[in-house]
Design a protein around this motif. Structure first.
Motif, PDB file in Angstrom:
ATOM      1  N   GLY A 150       3.424  -3.136  12.108  1.00  0.00           N
ATOM      2  CA  GLY A 150       3.187  -3.553  10.722  1.00  0.00           C
ATOM      3  C   GLY A 150       2.268  -3.945  10.440  1.00  0.00           C
ATOM      4  O   GLY A 150       1.299  -3.906   9.281  1.00  0.00           O
ATOM      5  N   THR A 151       0.960  -4.008  11.728  1.00  0.00           N
ATOM      6  CA  THR A 151       0.173  -4.172  11.718  1.00  0.00           C
ATOM      7  C   THR A 151      -0.585  -3.266  11.077  1.00  0.00           C
ATOM      8  O   THR A 151      -1.820  -3.444  10.136  1.00  0.00           O
ATOM      9  N   ALA A 152      -0.962  -1.747  11.440  1.00  0.00           N
ATOM     10  CA  ALA A 152      -1.353  -0.643  11.412  1.00  0.00           C
ATOM     11  C   ALA A 152      -0.985  -0.448   9.881  1.00  0.00           C
ATOM     12  O   ALA A 152      -1.557  -0.552   8.875  1.00  0.00           O
ATOM     13  N   LEU A 153       0.327  -0.808   9.491  1.00  0.00           N
ATOM     14  CA  LEU A 153       0.527  -0.834   7.703  1.00  0.00           C
ATOM     15  C   LEU A 153      -0.256  -1.444   6.761  1.00  0.00           C
ATOM     16  O   LEU A 153      -0.773  -1.258   6.123  1.00  0.00           O
ATOM     17  N   VAL A 154      -0.657  -2.895   7.638  1.00  0.00           N
ATOM     18  CA  VAL A 154      -0.911  -3.701   7.323  1.00  0.00           C
ATOM     19  C   VAL A 154      -2.166  -3.664   6.642  1.00  0.00           C
ATOM     20  O   VAL A 154      -3.106  -3.949   5.164  1.00  0.00           O
ATOM     21  N   GLN A 155      -3.061  -3.160   7.437  1.00  0.00           N
ATOM     22  CA  GLN A 155      -3.918  -2.920   7.719  1.00  0.00           C
ATOM     23  C   GLN A 155      -4.405  -2.127   6.873  1.00  0.00           C
ATOM     24  O   GLN A 155      -5.781  -1.752   5.777  1.00  0.00           O
ATOM     25  N   ALA A 156      -4.285  -0.336   6.870  1.00  0.00           N
ATOM     26  CA  ALA A 156      -3.938   0.333   5.923  1.00  0.00           C
ATOM     27  C   ALA A 156      -3.733   0.070   4.382  1.00  0.00           C
ATOM     28  O   ALA A 156      -4.951   0.744   3.680  1.00  0.00           O
ATOM     29  N   GLY A 157      -3.379  -0.605   4.370  1.00  0.00           N
ATOM     30  CA  GLY A 157      -3.441  -1.024   2.868  1.00  0.00           C
ATOM     31  C   GLY A 157      -3.675  -2.185   1.819  1.00  0.00           C
ATOM     32  O   GLY A 157      -4.829  -1.913   1.252  1.00  0.00           O
ATOM     33  N   SER A 205      -9.186  -2.481  -1.340  1.00  0.00           N
ATOM     34  CA  SER A 205     -10.360  -2.750  -0.742  1.00  0.00           C
ATOM     35  C   SER A 205     -10.961  -1.962  -2.225  1.00  0.00           C
ATOM     36  O   SER A 205     -11.894  -1.581  -2.458  1.00  0.00           O
ATOM     37  N   GLY A 206     -10.280  -0.031  -1.225  1.00  0.00           N
ATOM     38  CA  GLY A 206     -10.807   0.870  -2.037  1.00  0.00           C
ATOM     39  C   GLY A 206     -11.256   0.893  -3.484  1.00  0.00           C
ATOM     40  O   GLY A 206     -11.593   1.869  -4.117  1.00  0.00           O
ATOM     41  N   LEU A 207      -9.563   0.119  -4.199  1.00  0.00           N
ATOM     42  CA  LEU A 207      -9.555   0.431  -5.432  1.00  0.00           C
ATOM     43  C   LEU A 207     -10.091  -0.614  -6.367  1.00  0.00           C
ATOM     44  O   LEU A 207     -10.113  -0.632  -7.558  1.00  0.00           O
ATOM     45  N   SER A 208     -11.314  -1.477  -5.353  1.00  0.00           N
ATOM     46  CA  SER A 208     -12.331  -2.255  -5.775  1.00  0.00           C
ATOM     47  C   SER A 208     -10.998  -3.787  -6.318  1.00  0.00           C
ATOM     48  O   SER A 208     -11.555  -4.189  -7.168  1.00  0.00           O
ATOM     49  N   ALA A 209      -9.838  -4.189  -5.779  1.00  0.00           N
ATOM     50  CA  ALA A 209      -9.273  -5.206  -5.761  1.00  0.00           C
ATOM     51  C   ALA A 209     -10.083  -6.535  -5.206  1.00  0.00           C
ATOM     52  O   ALA A 209     -11.260  -6.621  -4.605  1.00  0.00           O
ATOM     53  N   ALA A 210      -9.383  -7.629  -5.778  1.00  0.00           N
ATOM     54  CA  ALA A 210     -10.187  -8.598  -5.653  1.00  0.00           C
ATOM     55  C   ALA A 210      -9.390  -9.613  -4.842  1.00  0.00           C
ATOM     56  O   ALA A 210      -9.792 -10.210  -4.081  1.00  0.00           O
ATOM     57  N   GLY A 211      -8.357  -9.510  -4.579  1.00  0.00           N
ATOM     58  CA  GLY A 211      -7.287 -10.536  -3.474  1.00  0.00           C
ATOM     59  C   GLY A 211      -6.294  -9.773  -3.475  1.00  0.00           C
ATOM     60  O   GLY A 211      -5.457  -8.844  -4.605  1.00  0.00           O
TER      61      GLY A 211
END
Length: 177
Positions: A97-104, A109-115
């Protein structure tokens, strides 16, 4: 050990396994309405799965995470909701789950999301930097279970609305496709 885990985008061939993983992951969770698999299917149908990642080990899917856009009452753009996050019970508490959260989060962030925001367990999600934000809430959810993570300096204020797919409950033919 996570050395043999691959995190990748979902593929059409993964859809059935994602549903099975999700059902299994939430089966014993008393706070669940057990509709998570329907939510994912509805998000997919609505083309609202902005990021949908799977965890794979030895050719078998063992986890999934979904991210979809949210609407904020203050007009802030670029925010996403995380969830559901599912890991097969036999692989829980092993870092999947940690790996999935971090990758997501890296993908957002790479999509320039604000949050990103989510409804979840405080002891789990705060380790990723998620925090309750005074003045930011979602209807029907106690403040202690709603969290946000800004990728910039400030968090928005107001109400968050998750995609309507979060109301899918399996009661209609659309929900089960």
């Amino acid at each position: 050990m996570l050395s043999n885990i691959i995190i990748r985008d979902e593929a059409p061939a993964d859809i059935e396994a994602i549903g099975q993983i999700t059902v299994a992951a939430f089966a014993t969770l008393s706070v669940s309405r057990h509709t998570e698999q329907f939510i994912i299917a509805a998000l997919r149908r609505a083309r609202a799965l902005s990021v949908s990642l799977v965890a794979e080990s030895a050719g078998e899917l063992i986890g999934h995470i979904a991210f979809s856009p949210v609407v904020l009452s203050d007009g802030s753009a670029g925010w996403y909701g995380m969830g559901p996050l599912s890991v097969v019970p036999s692989r829980q508490r092993a870092g999947v789950g940690t790996a999935l959260v971090q990758a997501g989060l890296a993908r957002l962030s790479g999509l320039s999301a604000a949050g990103c925001c989510l409804v979840g367990h405080p002891a789990y999600y705060t380790r990723f930097g998620f925090r309750p934000v005074p003045g930011l809430s979602v209807d029907g959810v106690p403040d202690e279970f709603f969290f946000a993570l800004s990728f910039g300096a400030a968090c928005p204020q107001g109400r968050v609305a998750f995609h309507p797919a979060f109301f899918a409950d399996g009661s209609s033919a659309e929900d089960v496709r």
